[in-house]
Design an enzyme around this catalytic site. Structure first.
Site, PDB file in Angstrom:
ATOM      1  N   SER A 105       0.795  -1.232   0.000  1.00 23.25           N
ATOM      2  CA  SER A 105       0.000   0.000   0.000  1.00 23.25           C
ATOM      3  C   SER A 105       0.827   1.282   0.000  1.00 23.25           C
ATOM      4  O   SER A 105       0.259   2.373  -0.115  1.00 23.25           O
ATOM      5  CB  SER A 105      -0.941   0.010   1.209  1.00 23.25           C
TER       6      SER A 105
ATOM      7  N   LYS B  75       0.129   3.755  -2.720  1.00 20.76           N
ATOM      8  CA  LYS B  75      -0.907   4.783  -2.679  1.00 20.76           C
ATOM      9  C   LYS B  75      -0.336   6.193  -2.527  1.00 20.76           C
ATOM     10  O   LYS B  75      -1.038   7.177  -2.783  1.00 20.76           O
ATOM     11  CB  LYS B  75      -1.898   4.466  -1.555  1.00 20.76           C
TER      12      LYS B  75
ATOM     13  N   SER C  97      -6.492   3.746   3.914  1.00 21.84           N
ATOM     14  CA  SER C  97      -5.804   2.856   2.970  1.00 21.84           C
ATOM     15  C   SER C  97      -6.801   2.081   2.112  1.00 21.84           C
ATOM     16  O   SER C  97      -6.578   0.924   1.759  1.00 21.84           O
ATOM     17  CB  SER C  97      -4.869   1.881   3.707  1.00 21.84           C
TER      18      SER C  97
END
Length: 348
Positions: free
Chosen positions: A22, A25, A87
């Site tokens: 993640s 991102k 997230s």
């Protein structure tokens, strides 16, 4: 990484492409900030949640989610906070589909943008960081991306330190452990996949100095939190910045050939800021390098030598040394006398 200079202070495999999970991102957000800045979209632009975004990124996916439902129409502002704080994989996919038509197209575009920014290890095949063949970025490039986010888009950076975000009845706390355990920590992003381990890109400020760390491959959330705190504390306690300041002070006298003066003074013509481990300064050295013969005429302010500062673990720093005064060239007779004098000195 020292934020002000962008200099990597300490690295272990920092240039090796790795699976970011993640942490991806961060680039999804940066590219979206770009599009807002360019007027392609606004924070109030609404985007529709597709069935695919819901299946692959919502509650049915069993992954990090914002909790969106099919056919909801969140704004870009809401989606960005759902992505940054919660997230949310669904938030990423909805943004990608709404902006580029598909997640694959958005991923290609944000990879191209990352490479334009100098992030040379980047290859993104999705916007979420979920499993994907060849989906990589290095820790060094993640640190550089953190600097870009903070410097280029400070108006959005506050979201990275937001404690939690709520969509509907679903609330998710920010997963960054340093926001709770360390004063001055204010971002950025966690990541986790089974094949990648637990990762974190984090930034903090103390006494006006900002440092950023990136870790990945930790075996648990607890290990990530402990290592992040240890490294961030070391980033502030073990390293310091020293200034090498330009001034009119004479640093040395250098011999002059064929001048009406036998020597000329030199001063530092350019300042430099050096950040390094405290022990490295103790072992540091400096030397003045110049042509074997510095020949007149010389004008005050001419660069006639270079100061080379060597500090362990860093590339040598080269700073110009300028003449503090002018030195005229001798006439014919003076040059003959000077040449004879130098010959006699050499013979002695």
């Amino acid at each position: 990484m020292d934020h002000e200079t962008g200099e990597i202070l300490w690295s272990k495999n920092g240039d090796t492409p790795m699976i970011p999970a993640s942490l991806t991102k961060m680039m999804t957000a940066y590219f979206t900030f770009d599009l807002i800045e360019q007027g392609e979209i606004t924070l109030d632009t609404q985007m529709t949640v597709s069935d695919d975004a819901w299946r692959r990124g919502g509650f049915p996916s069993g992954t990090s989610t914002m909790g969106l439902s099919p056919r909801e129409r969140p704004t870009v502002r809401e989606l960005l906070q759902g992505m940054i704080v919660m997230s949310g994989n669904d938030a990423c996919i909805v943004l990608a589909e709404g902006i580029a038509g598909s997640e694959e197209a958005f991923a290609r575009q944000m990879t191209e943008r990352a490479q334009e920014l100098g992030l040379s290890t980047v290859n993104f095949v999705n916007t979420t960081g979920l499993e994907g063949d060849g989906h990589v970025i290095s820790a060094g490039d993640l640190a550089r991306l953190a600097k870009l986010i903070i410097d280029d888009y400070p108006q959005y950076y506050q979201w990275y330190s937001q404690d939690s975000y709520t969509w509907g009845e679903y609330t998710q706390a920010n997963r960054n452990p340093l926001l709770v355990t360390m004063d001055g920590a204010d971002g950025l992003k966690t990541g986790h996949l089974d094949e990648a381990g637990y990762g974190l890109t984090a930034s903090a400020v103390r006494d006006g100095t900002r440092r950023t760390i990136v870790i990945n491959g930790m075996p648990s959330k607890q290990a990530r939190a402990q290592e992040a705190e240890r490294l961030m504390r070391m980033a502030f306690s073990a390293f310091e910045t020293r200034e090498i300041s330009a001034s009119d002070a004479r640093l040395a006298e250098l011999d002059v050939w064929m001048g009406d003066a036998r020597t000329v003074g030199v001063r530092l013509g350019e300042s430099a800021s050096v950040t390094a481990h405290k022990r490295a300064f103790v072992r540091g050295s400096s030397e003045i390098v110049h042509d074997r013969l510095i020949e007149a005429p010389i004008e005050a302010g001419d660069q006639i030598a270079t100061l080379i500062v060597t500090i362990e673990g860093k590339d040598p720093i080269e700073l110009p040394l300028l003449a503090t005064e002018s030195v005229s060239r001798l006439g014919f007779v003076g040059r003959a006398v000077e040449g004879l004098s130098r010959m006699l000195e050499g013979g002695a």
